[in-house]
Design a protein around this motif. Sequence first.
Motif, PDB file in Angstrom:
ATOM      1  N   MET A   3       0.822  -1.206   0.000  1.00 39.28           N
ATOM      2  CA  MET A   3       0.000   0.000   0.000  1.00 39.28           C
ATOM      3  C   MET A   3       0.865   1.268   0.000  1.00 39.28           C
ATOM      4  O   MET A   3       0.476   2.289  -0.555  1.00 39.28           O
ATOM      5  CB  MET A   3      -0.916   0.010   1.238  1.00 39.28           C
ATOM      6  N   GLU A   4       2.051   1.178   0.600  1.00 42.23           N
ATOM      7  CA  GLU A   4       2.905   2.363   0.695  1.00 42.23           C
ATOM      8  C   GLU A   4       3.867   2.497  -0.480  1.00 42.23           C
ATOM      9  O   GLU A   4       4.140   3.603  -0.941  1.00 42.23           O
ATOM     10  CB  GLU A   4       3.704   2.316   2.006  1.00 42.23           C
ATOM     11  N   HIS A   5       4.376   1.375  -0.964  1.00 45.24           N
ATOM     12  CA  HIS A   5       5.435   1.436  -1.971  1.00 45.24           C
ATOM     13  C   HIS A   5       5.095   0.716  -3.274  1.00 45.24           C
ATOM     14  O   HIS A   5       5.853   0.815  -4.231  1.00 45.24           O
ATOM     15  CB  HIS A   5       6.729   0.818  -1.412  1.00 45.24           C
ATOM     16  N   GLY A   6       4.005  -0.053  -3.308  1.00 45.60           N
ATOM     17  CA  GLY A   6       3.705  -0.853  -4.493  1.00 45.60           C
ATOM     18  C   GLY A   6       2.599  -0.273  -5.335  1.00 45.60           C
ATOM     19  O   GLY A   6       2.810   0.547  -6.220  1.00 45.60           O
ATOM     20  N   LEU A   7       1.374  -0.682  -5.052  1.00 45.59           N
ATOM     21  CA  LEU A   7       0.188  -0.235  -5.795  1.00 45.59           C
ATOM     22  C   LEU A   7       0.339  -0.448  -7.305  1.00 45.59           C
ATOM     23  O   LEU A   7      -0.023   0.396  -8.112  1.00 45.59           O
ATOM     24  CB  LEU A   7      -0.109   1.244  -5.501  1.00 45.59           C
ATOM     25  N   HIS A   8       0.897  -1.619  -7.669  1.00 47.84           N
ATOM     26  CA  HIS A   8       1.011  -1.952  -9.080  1.00 47.84           C
ATOM     27  C   HIS A   8      -0.038  -3.010  -9.428  1.00 47.84           C
ATOM     28  O   HIS A   8      -0.548  -3.710  -8.560  1.00 47.84           O
ATOM     29  CB  HIS A   8       2.413  -2.499  -9.388  1.00 47.84           C
ATOM     30  N   ASP A   9      -0.353  -3.104 -10.689  1.00 49.50           N
ATOM     31  CA  ASP A   9      -1.254  -4.159 -11.155  1.00 49.50           C
ATOM     32  C   ASP A   9      -0.446  -5.415 -11.431  1.00 49.50           C
ATOM     33  O   ASP A   9       0.665  -5.363 -11.971  1.00 49.50           O
ATOM     34  CB  ASP A   9      -1.967  -3.723 -12.438  1.00 49.50           C
ATOM     35  N   SER A  10      -0.996  -6.548 -11.048  1.00 54.80           N
ATOM     36  CA  SER A  10      -0.280  -7.808 -11.250  1.00 54.80           C
ATOM     37  C   SER A  10      -0.156  -8.131 -12.733  1.00 54.80           C
ATOM     38  O   SER A  10      -1.102  -7.939 -13.516  1.00 54.80           O
ATOM     39  CB  SER A  10      -1.012  -8.947 -10.541  1.00 54.80           C
ATOM     40  N   ARG A  11       1.036  -8.600 -13.107  1.00 56.43           N
ATOM     41  CA  ARG A  11       1.269  -9.027 -14.494  1.00 56.43           C
ATOM     42  C   ARG A  11       1.296 -10.548 -14.599  1.00 56.43           C
ATOM     43  O   ARG A  11       1.721 -11.094 -15.621  1.00 56.43           O
ATOM     44  CB  ARG A  11       2.592  -8.446 -14.994  1.00 56.43           C
ATOM     45  N   VAL A  12       0.853 -11.217 -13.533  1.00 60.15           N
ATOM     46  CA  VAL A  12       0.867 -12.683 -13.501  1.00 60.15           C
ATOM     47  C   VAL A  12      -0.568 -13.181 -13.510  1.00 60.15           C
ATOM     48  O   VAL A  12      -1.390 -12.785 -12.678  1.00 60.15           O
ATOM     49  CB  VAL A  12       1.599 -13.206 -12.254  1.00 60.15           C
ATOM     50  N   ASP A  13      -0.880 -14.050 -14.445  1.00 64.54           N
ATOM     51  CA  ASP A  13      -2.200 -14.657 -14.492  1.00 64.54           C
ATOM     52  C   ASP A  13      -2.342 -15.635 -13.325  1.00 64.54           C
ATOM     53  O   ASP A  13      -1.387 -16.310 -12.932  1.00 64.54           O
ATOM     54  CB  ASP A  13      -2.380 -15.399 -15.824  1.00 64.54           C
ATOM     55  N   LEU A  14      -3.544 -15.693 -12.765  1.00 62.10           N
ATOM     56  CA  LEU A  14      -3.760 -16.579 -11.620  1.00 62.10           C
ATOM     57  C   LEU A  14      -3.358 -18.017 -11.923  1.00 62.10           C
ATOM     58  O   LEU A  14      -2.828 -18.721 -11.066  1.00 62.10           O
ATOM     59  CB  LEU A  14      -5.230 -16.527 -11.190  1.00 62.10           C
ATOM     60  N   ALA A  15      -3.595 -18.447 -13.111  1.00 63.36           N
ATOM     61  CA  ALA A  15      -3.277 -19.831 -13.478  1.00 63.36           C
ATOM     62  C   ALA A  15      -1.773 -20.078 -13.494  1.00 63.36           C
ATOM     63  O   ALA A  15      -1.324 -21.229 -13.432  1.00 63.36           O
ATOM     64  CB  ALA A  15      -3.876 -20.163 -14.836  1.00 63.36           C
TER      65      ALA A  15
END
Length: 559
Positions: free
Chosen positions: A116-128
Amino acid sequence: MPRIQIDGKPVEVSDGLNLIEAARLLNIEIPHYCYHSGLSVVGSCRMCQIELEFNGRKSIALGCNTLAADGMQITTTSDEIRSIRRAVLEFYLQHHPLDCPICDDAGECDLQNYYMEHGLHDSRVDLAEKKHKHKVIDVGPTVVLDSERCVLCTRCVRFCREIVGKDQLGVYGHGSDAELMNVPGTKLDNDYAGNVVDLCPVGALTDKDFRFKRRVWYLKRTPSVCTGCSRGCNISIDWETSRSYKDSGRRIQRLKPRYNKMVNEWWICDRGRYSYHAVDAPNRLLMPISNAEEREHGVSIIAVLARAAAKIEAVIDQNGPASIAVLGSAHSSDEDLFMLKRLFADHLKVQNIDVNLPGEANGSEDQILMKADLAPNRRGAQAIGAVPWGGEGQNGEAILEGAREGEFEILIIVDHDLTQYLGEKALHKLRKHTGYILYLSSHSNGMSEIADDVLPLAMWAERAATYTNFQGRIQRTSQAFDPLGLATPEWKYWYELAAMLGCKCDYETPQEVFNAIGEHTESFKGLRWDDLGDQGLMLTDAPEPAYRKIQCPNPLPAY
């Protein structure tokens, strides 16, 4: 002493201090996972990278293993550092499971907080594509491991090896297959295993005792002291009482260690950690009991104290104070013991007073924290003078022997369950030859069944008090919640009884009682409640012990 600048703020630090600790002096948090002040530095998590300018050179360095040097300029919030932290966090979250809603660490998880403090990026990894590892692994009697959540910081590994001297956890495999697990053929069963849960920065290691019990944001925290042995480790009580639908009989949810450099540093033993269950045990005494004529529940505290006062007055008038004996307890607080002494020794001149009995239960002892003496305040009792006095005063062993032979008409007992000390025949003799027994205890037991009158005692989490550990350090407990039922702090009973027996004491709070101890007791001379702070103070005649690192005498290397 080096003078450095961190984010433009100057600070002078002690020699040998690393940059994470230096930043803390300015209330600047450099994020980290693997670093812990009580463990060796490994620099493996890479979260603590900072921008360093020194001797005309700029570089990226690790805050954990870079020692402060004069003239350093450190930046913790530059665009480059933010980008590095975001990349490191993305690496950690690449295969991290999406189970925050059911994770016990939610709300106090450094992975959540740093994202929450340093990331806030969208995941580039598919759940599968997420890599799966072992979940719900029983690594020991008290701890569960979820390998998918583990960030391989190795704090737990280093703790077991460096502090406890046991090789019980390790990281096995390489690269993305690396996984925390038990050392083959071992279990995490050392006496300090619960500390790995405190050390874990994420929710990989969870405590079976607390697992799925409460959300941490519902918990209230009260600073206190462990009363499980004579060490007096500093702790925090995490408690919650408003959600009765969830384990309604459990007020304390967990105990956590509280830092005190001179007592326990960051650690506590498991014996103390799980001792809180006694506070809400089903055999707690909730009201006074009178067996004087017939078993009578519902008798008032005042009625019991009035009966005791009348009997004490009559016996002293007829046969003198030598016909009364008092078995106090080294589990009682300084305030309790002071009021006991003030009433019985100083006012009534009872000489037969002691807190020590032969055959008292001992626990295991080691060279880390645990002490064999399970009483938290034997040193305090000695300093206050809750001991035999005068030429005729008898100690605990002699009091028991004398009671069996009918020497005492009144026997007052705090905490000690004599049915655990004496055989059936000896106990029968004691009961037959003693005219009146007043018993004070927090729990019902064999002694509460045979005493004439029984008064319920409040426990350490239900009251504010002080205890003096084996070194002579006086430390405070704080009241987290109200006592169960009609349970009352011991000193208040003596206060009320003293008033009935003509001994006037103008104390309305434990703070006032302690301040009186500082006025009337040599070893406490000049000490006041407010002076104790959250780390405690030594008795005035006890020297401050030399600092020692809390660890086993033969620690293992980190790896």
